[in-house]
Every structure is written in structure tokens, then in C-alpha cells.
Design a protein around this motif. Structure first.
Motif, PDB file in Angstrom:
ATOM      1  N   GLY A   1      70.602 -74.055  50.128  1.00 20.30           N
ATOM      2  CA  GLY A   1      69.878 -75.301  50.278  1.00 20.30           C
ATOM      3  C   GLY A   1      68.876 -75.500  48.878  1.00 20.30           C
ATOM      4  N   PHE A   2      69.431 -74.942  47.896  1.00 20.90           N
ATOM      5  CA  PHE A   2      68.597 -75.202  46.498  1.00 20.90           C
ATOM      6  C   PHE A   2      67.225 -74.758  46.632  1.00 20.90           C
ATOM      7  CE2 PHE A   2      67.522 -77.734  42.821  1.00 20.90           C
ATOM      8  CZ  PHE A   2      67.922 -76.630  41.997  1.00 20.90           C
ATOM      9  N   TRP A   3      66.715 -75.876  46.853  1.00 25.72           N
ATOM     10  CA  TRP A   3      65.095 -76.065  46.705  1.00 25.72           C
ATOM     11  C   TRP A   3      64.359 -74.983  47.900  1.00 25.72           C
ATOM     12  CZ3 TRP A   3      63.056 -75.955  42.434  1.00 25.72           C
ATOM     13  CH2 TRP A   3      63.426 -76.839  41.499  1.00 25.72           C
ATOM     14  N   LEU A   4      65.106 -75.047  48.993  1.00 28.68           N
ATOM     15  CA  LEU A   4      64.477 -74.603  50.277  1.00 28.68           C
ATOM     16  C   LEU A   4      64.556 -73.038  49.987  1.00 28.68           C
ATOM     17  CD1 LEU A   4      63.903 -75.069  53.200  1.00 28.68           C
ATOM     18  CD2 LEU A   4      66.223 -74.538  54.046  1.00 28.68           C
ATOM     19  N   GLY A   5      65.376 -72.292  49.313  1.00 32.80           N
ATOM     20  CA  GLY A   5      65.186 -70.883  49.210  1.00 32.80           C
ATOM     21  C   GLY A   5      64.209 -70.585  48.240  1.00 32.80           C
ATOM     22  N   GLY A   6      63.900 -71.474  47.296  1.00 33.88           N
ATOM     23  CA  GLY A   6      62.746 -71.092  46.525  1.00 33.88           C
ATOM     24  C   GLY A   6      61.512 -71.188  47.209  1.00 33.88           C
ATOM     25  N   ILE A   7      61.385 -72.359  47.686  1.00 35.51           N
ATOM     26  CA  ILE A   7      60.122 -72.667  48.486  1.00 35.51           C
ATOM     27  C   ILE A   7      59.859 -71.584  49.826  1.00 35.51           C
ATOM     28  CG2 ILE A   7      59.003 -74.070  50.301  1.00 35.51           C
ATOM     29  CD1 ILE A   7      60.478 -76.576  48.824  1.00 35.51           C
ATOM     30  N   LEU A   8      60.802 -71.277  50.389  1.00 34.48           N
ATOM     31  CA  LEU A   8      60.703 -70.257  51.511  1.00 34.48           C
ATOM     32  C   LEU A   8      60.362 -68.944  50.681  1.00 34.48           C
ATOM     33  CD1 LEU A   8      63.385 -70.983  54.082  1.00 34.48           C
ATOM     34  CD2 LEU A   8      60.989 -71.329  54.258  1.00 34.48           C
ATOM     35  N   GLY A   9      60.905 -68.593  49.460  1.00 29.93           N
ATOM     36  CA  GLY A   9      60.740 -67.291  48.806  1.00 29.93           C
ATOM     37  C   GLY A   9      59.285 -67.244  48.469  1.00 29.93           C
ATOM     38  N   VAL A  10      58.605 -68.477  47.955  1.00 29.45           N
ATOM     39  CA  VAL A  10      57.247 -68.440  47.601  1.00 29.45           C
ATOM     40  C   VAL A  10      56.233 -68.154  48.810  1.00 29.45           C
ATOM     41  CG1 VAL A  10      55.343 -69.822  46.687  1.00 29.45           C
ATOM     42  CG2 VAL A  10      57.493 -69.922  45.637  1.00 29.45           C
ATOM     43  N   VAL A  11      56.760 -68.939  49.926  1.00 26.28           N
ATOM     44  CA  VAL A  11      55.714 -68.520  51.321  1.00 26.28           C
ATOM     45  C   VAL A  11      55.863 -67.253  51.756  1.00 26.28           C
ATOM     46  CG1 VAL A  11      55.964 -69.211  53.733  1.00 26.28           C
ATOM     47  CG2 VAL A  11      56.124 -71.077  51.918  1.00 26.28           C
ATOM     48  N   GLY A  12      57.259 -66.461  51.627  1.00 26.78           N
ATOM     49  CA  GLY A  12      57.440 -65.245  52.040  1.00 26.78           C
ATOM     50  C   GLY A  12      56.511 -64.276  50.992  1.00 26.78           C
ATOM     51  N   ALA A  13      56.649 -64.516  49.731  1.00 24.12           N
ATOM     52  CA  ALA A  13      55.779 -63.385  48.975  1.00 24.12           C
ATOM     53  C   ALA A  13      54.380 -63.741  49.167  1.00 24.12           C
ATOM     54  CB  ALA A  13      56.104 -63.911  47.560  1.00 24.12           C
ATOM     55  N   ILE A  14      53.753 -64.890  49.333  1.00 28.65           N
ATOM     56  CA  ILE A  14      52.264 -65.248  49.505  1.00 28.65           C
ATOM     57  C   ILE A  14      51.949 -64.480  50.815  1.00 28.65           C
ATOM     58  CG2 ILE A  14      50.698 -67.003  50.033  1.00 28.65           C
ATOM     59  CD1 ILE A  14      51.966 -68.680  47.784  1.00 28.65           C
ATOM     60  N   LEU A  15      52.733 -64.658  51.816  1.00 23.17           N
ATOM     61  CA  LEU A  15      52.634 -64.091  53.141  1.00 23.17           C
ATOM     62  C   LEU A  15      52.348 -62.500  52.884  1.00 23.17           C
ATOM     63  CD1 LEU A  15      54.478 -65.896  55.871  1.00 23.17           C
ATOM     64  CD2 LEU A  15      52.206 -65.852  55.701  1.00 23.17           C
TER      65      LEU A  15
END
Length: 177
Positions: free
Chosen positions: A110-124
């Protein structure tokens, strides 16, 4: 083994069986030679007993004041440990970091969805590692895996975004003026 035992071929008899032993055997009488010694042999002399009436009070207590037992109190060498025995709990934020980072891999479709979820996972994952250092809980490896996977998926999403942007910009059929 047969009962009663059969004689051997030379005619000799095997030794008889041991008698049965009762499951519970009462203790010998108190003070008997086979039993326990009378209580006088194990008593502490009154001069050495710190809890005897008239004994001097330990340091920090007034004379005649009851000295409490320190079993279970904080700071006592006989106290209970702060944590119950068994494994330490796993930090929930470390689990969430790893789950969100793994879902971000699927989100790359889903293009941007993966990048946004990746940032959220890394911050968590970063927050979970800080909490684990402070609390001593388990889950440091999961938090680190969530950080690595999250940032790698974010880098892949950004790289694909830049490549797609350059391809669209260089396409001669996409000019509108």
C-alpha cells in the motif's frame, strides 16, 4: 516370584521374607533413650536469650518494649524478595513494536502505509527499550527487532517513493503544459 518360595534344586530353602513394615510407626515416648531429649537440654540460658523477661533491650528499643520480628519487612535479610519467583514479564510495548513492524512489511503493498507503519513500529521499539532498561522486564530482543524492521521498511518505502517520483517526473507523456 512365587509365594511361598519354592525350594532350590539342591533342596535348600531361600531365606524367609522380611516382615511387613507399617506405613506409620509411632514415635518413641518423649524423653526415652530412643526418643528425643527433654526440652531442658535445648533451652538457651536466660542470660543469653535476648527475648527473655528482664533481658536488656536491643539497640533502638526502650526497655520492656516488644521487639518485632523482621521477617518480611523491607530491608530485612530475611524478608521476601521484591519480585515473585519465576520469569519476569515481557513488556507489552516491545510486543506491539514487533507486531506493527511486521505488519508494515505487508503494508509496503500500500506504498505509504508501509512507511508510516514502519515509523510507528520503530518509535514503539525505542520507547519499549527505554522502559525495559528502567523496569528490568523481558522483551529487549523483540523491541530491537521492531526497531530494525521498522526502519528498514521505512527506508524501502522512501526509496520506492523517490524512484516512482523520478520515473513520473521523467515520463514524456506526463507533461501537462
Amino acid at each position: 516370584m512365587t509365594y511361598p518360595p519354592t525350594p532350590a534344586p539342591d533342596g535348600s530353602q531361600p531365606p524367609p521374607h522380611d516382615p511387613l513394615i507399617q506405613a506409620y510407626q509411632p514415635l518413641p515416648p518423649y524423653g526415652s533413650p530412643q526418643g528425643y531429649a527433654p526440652p531442658q537440654a535445648y533451652q538457651v540460658p536466660a542470660a543469653q536469650d535476648p527475648y527473655a523477661p528482664g533481658a536488656p533491650a536491643p539497640y533502638g528499643y526502650a526497655a520492656g518494649q516488644q521487639v518485632p520480628y523482621d521477617y518480611g519487612y523491607a530491608g530485612s535479610p530475611y524478608g521476601y524478595s521484591q519480585y515473585p519467583p519465576g520469569p519476569r514479564p515481557t513488556d507489552g510495548m516491545a510486543i506491539a513494536s514487533l507486531v506493527v513492524s511486521c505488519v508494515s512489511i505487508v503494508g509496503l503493498c500500500g506504498f505509504w502505509l508501509g512507511g508510516i507503519l514502519g515509523v510507528v513500529g520503530a518509535i514503539l521499539g525505542h520507547v519499549a527499550r527505554r522502559r525495559i532498561r528502567q523496569s528490568g522486564a523481558n522483551g529487549g530482543g523483540m523491541a530491537l527487532a521492531g526497531i530494525i524492521v521498522g526502519w528498514v521498511v521505512t527506508a524501502i518505502a522512501l526509496t520506492v517513493g523517490v524512484v516512482v517520483g523520478v520515473l513520473i517526473a521523467n515520463d514524456p507523456s506526463s507533461t501537462t503544459f
